[in-house]
Design a protein around this motif. Structure first.
Motif, PDB file in Angstrom:
ATOM      1  N   ASP A   1       0.823  -1.211   0.000  1.00  0.00           N
ATOM      2  CA  ASP A   1       0.000   0.000   0.000  1.00  0.00           C
ATOM      3  C   ASP A   1       0.856   1.260   0.000  1.00  0.00           C
ATOM      4  O   ASP A   1       0.445   2.294   0.517  1.00  0.00           O
ATOM      5  CB  ASP A   1      -0.922  -0.024   1.228  1.00  0.00           C
ATOM      6  CG  ASP A   1      -2.036   1.002   1.135  1.00  0.00           C
ATOM      7  OD1 ASP A   1      -2.392   1.386   0.014  1.00  0.00           O
ATOM      8  OD2 ASP A   1      -2.547   1.422   2.187  1.00  0.00           O
ATOM      9  N   THR A   2       2.061   1.156  -0.548  1.00  0.00           N
ATOM     10  CA  THR A   2       2.958   2.297  -0.659  1.00  0.00           C
ATOM     11  C   THR A   2       3.875   2.085  -1.863  1.00  0.00           C
ATOM     12  O   THR A   2       4.250   0.943  -2.156  1.00  0.00           O
ATOM     13  CB  THR A   2       3.807   2.464   0.622  1.00  0.00           C
ATOM     14  OG1 THR A   2       4.818   3.464   0.402  1.00  0.00           O
ATOM     15  CG2 THR A   2       4.500   1.168   1.005  1.00  0.00           C
ATOM     16  N   PRO A   3       4.260   3.151  -2.565  1.00  0.00           N
ATOM     17  CA  PRO A   3       5.185   2.993  -3.691  1.00  0.00           C
ATOM     18  C   PRO A   3       6.635   2.830  -3.243  1.00  0.00           C
ATOM     19  O   PRO A   3       7.525   2.678  -4.075  1.00  0.00           O
ATOM     20  CB  PRO A   3       4.995   4.296  -4.484  1.00  0.00           C
ATOM     21  CG  PRO A   3       4.580   5.292  -3.456  1.00  0.00           C
ATOM     22  CD  PRO A   3       3.751   4.534  -2.455  1.00  0.00           C
ATOM     23  N   GLN A   4       6.871   2.823  -1.952  1.00  0.00           N
ATOM     24  CA  GLN A   4       8.241   2.796  -1.422  1.00  0.00           C
ATOM     25  C   GLN A   4       8.659   1.422  -0.920  1.00  0.00           C
ATOM     26  O   GLN A   4       9.421   1.304   0.031  1.00  0.00           O
ATOM     27  CB  GLN A   4       8.372   3.839  -0.307  1.00  0.00           C
ATOM     28  CG  GLN A   4       8.170   5.265  -0.808  1.00  0.00           C
ATOM     29  CD  GLN A   4       8.184   6.277   0.316  1.00  0.00           C
ATOM     30  OE1 GLN A   4       7.386   6.202   1.249  1.00  0.00           O
ATOM     31  NE2 GLN A   4       9.112   7.214   0.251  1.00  0.00           N
ATOM     32  N   VAL A   5       8.153   0.386  -1.573  1.00  0.00           N
ATOM     33  CA  VAL A   5       8.598  -0.979  -1.286  1.00  0.00           C
ATOM     34  C   VAL A   5       9.388  -1.478  -2.487  1.00  0.00           C
ATOM     35  O   VAL A   5       8.912  -1.421  -3.622  1.00  0.00           O
ATOM     36  CB  VAL A   5       7.406  -1.916  -1.001  1.00  0.00           C
ATOM     37  CG1 VAL A   5       7.872  -3.363  -0.922  1.00  0.00           C
ATOM     38  CG2 VAL A   5       6.711  -1.522   0.292  1.00  0.00           C
ATOM     39  N   VAL A   6      10.603  -1.944  -2.244  1.00  0.00           N
ATOM     40  CA  VAL A   6      11.514  -2.348  -3.315  1.00  0.00           C
ATOM     41  C   VAL A   6      11.785  -3.848  -3.218  1.00  0.00           C
ATOM     42  O   VAL A   6      12.074  -4.367  -2.138  1.00  0.00           O
ATOM     43  CB  VAL A   6      12.845  -1.575  -3.218  1.00  0.00           C
ATOM     44  CG1 VAL A   6      13.797  -2.022  -4.324  1.00  0.00           C
ATOM     45  CG2 VAL A   6      12.598  -0.071  -3.288  1.00  0.00           C
TER      46      VAL A   6
END
Length: 308
Positions: free
Chosen positions: A45-50
């Motif tokens: 639920d976030t674009p900041q997971v790599v």
């Protein structure tokens, strides 16, 4: 099919994901290790997971489903493990050659189960009596469209006079979020059971890759409705993180099915899909659907979703 896994991981904070020794490694402020065999679903639920493509391959190996969410935090994509079924060609052949009569009978039973669950949620609301008439009159293939007629009375009865599903409001955002999660779990189980999800028994939209999932999820919608109803969102102005985590918990909700046994919602869906395979193979009475009730209402859960 997915007997060992039970955990749903919800990512709302930046993280780097990798795999080591059959464990999912989560690197944030500190390193967390979770056995892959325990994980059933991952919601990002976030674009900041790599993470890497190699991790996706490992998730597929462990039959873990991954959800992505858009900028408004609504699920907009799923990564479905490719799970070849040992009888895939046989199941697909039966699915593609289903007679209109069998489709009509199955759809009638699905809609009757859906309306029965709606009646149970309404409980002592006077509208429940009106829905009972629709329930009794559902024809094969729901030719009189009793499902839609019941819905027109049902939603305003539980969410307030004047409520409409097309409205832009927090309640509808919550419903759409919960439905999307349930729909994806149904699709996952269909693929694992050898079905082609695009070929439905009632839904036939040529642009919809999950017509059959939309068919089979119908009796499960009321469990999302119940969970949203319990959130008391009438005075809310925004669909917040705590709302999304609460709704994601529905995957662990206690559900009783028509065989009178209780499962988590994700396990109940697996039972329904497996029973659907038996039903289309000749045993129409095998279809196993969820029953809404006091001890099966979508709110009681076995295990909380972990926000990491």
């Amino acid at each position: 099919m997915f007997e060992e896994s039970y955990r749903t991981l919800f990512f709302s904070k930046p993280a780097r994901l990798s795999c080591r020794n059959n464990n999912l490694i989560i690197i944030q402020d500190k390193e967390i290790s979770i056995p892959l065999k325990d994980i059933e679903n991952i919601i990002i639920d976030t674009p900041q997971v790599v993470f890497s493509s190699s991790l996706l391959s490992i998730l597929a190996q462990y039959k873990i489903m991954l959800f992505s969410c858009d900028a408004s935090h609504m699920p907009n994509g799923i990564f479905l493990p490719y799970l070849p079924h040992y009888r895939a060609s046989k199941i697909l052949g039966i699915q593609l050659n289903l007679t209109q009569r069998i489709k009509a009978v199955l759809w009638q039973r699905i809609i009757k189960a859906k309306i029965a669950n709606q009646i149970s949620l309404l409980d002592k609301n006077p509208i429940a009596k009106k829905l009972e008439l629709f329930y009794k009159n559902v024809k094969m293939a729901d030719l009189d469209n009793d499902e839609a007629k019941a819905a027109m009375l049902y939603f305003p009865a539980i969410f307030g006079k004047g409520f409409m599903r097309k409205d832009f409001c927090v309640i509808n955002s919550a419903l759409n979020y919960g439905y999307a999660i349930v729909r994806s779990v149904v699709a996952r189980n269909l693929v694992a059971s050898g079905f082609l999800p695009a070929i439905g028994i009632f839904h036939k939209n040529q642009f919809n890759p999950f017509n059959l999932a939309d068919d089979l999820m119908e009796p499960y919608r009321v469990f999302v409705d119940s969970r949203v109803l319990g959130m008391d969102l009438g005075n809310e102005n925004s669909f917040r993180l705590e709302h999304r985590i609460y709704l994601a918990n529905i995957l662990q909700a206690k559900i009783i099915t028509t065989n009178n046994k209780s499962y988590s919602l994700s396990r109940a869906i697996s039972r329904s899909v497996q029973s659907f395979a038996r039903a289309i193979s000749g045993d129409l009475d095998a279809l196993e659907l969820p029953i809404f009730g006091e001890n099966s209402n979508g709110r009681e859960i076995y295990e909380s979703v972990s926000d990491v």
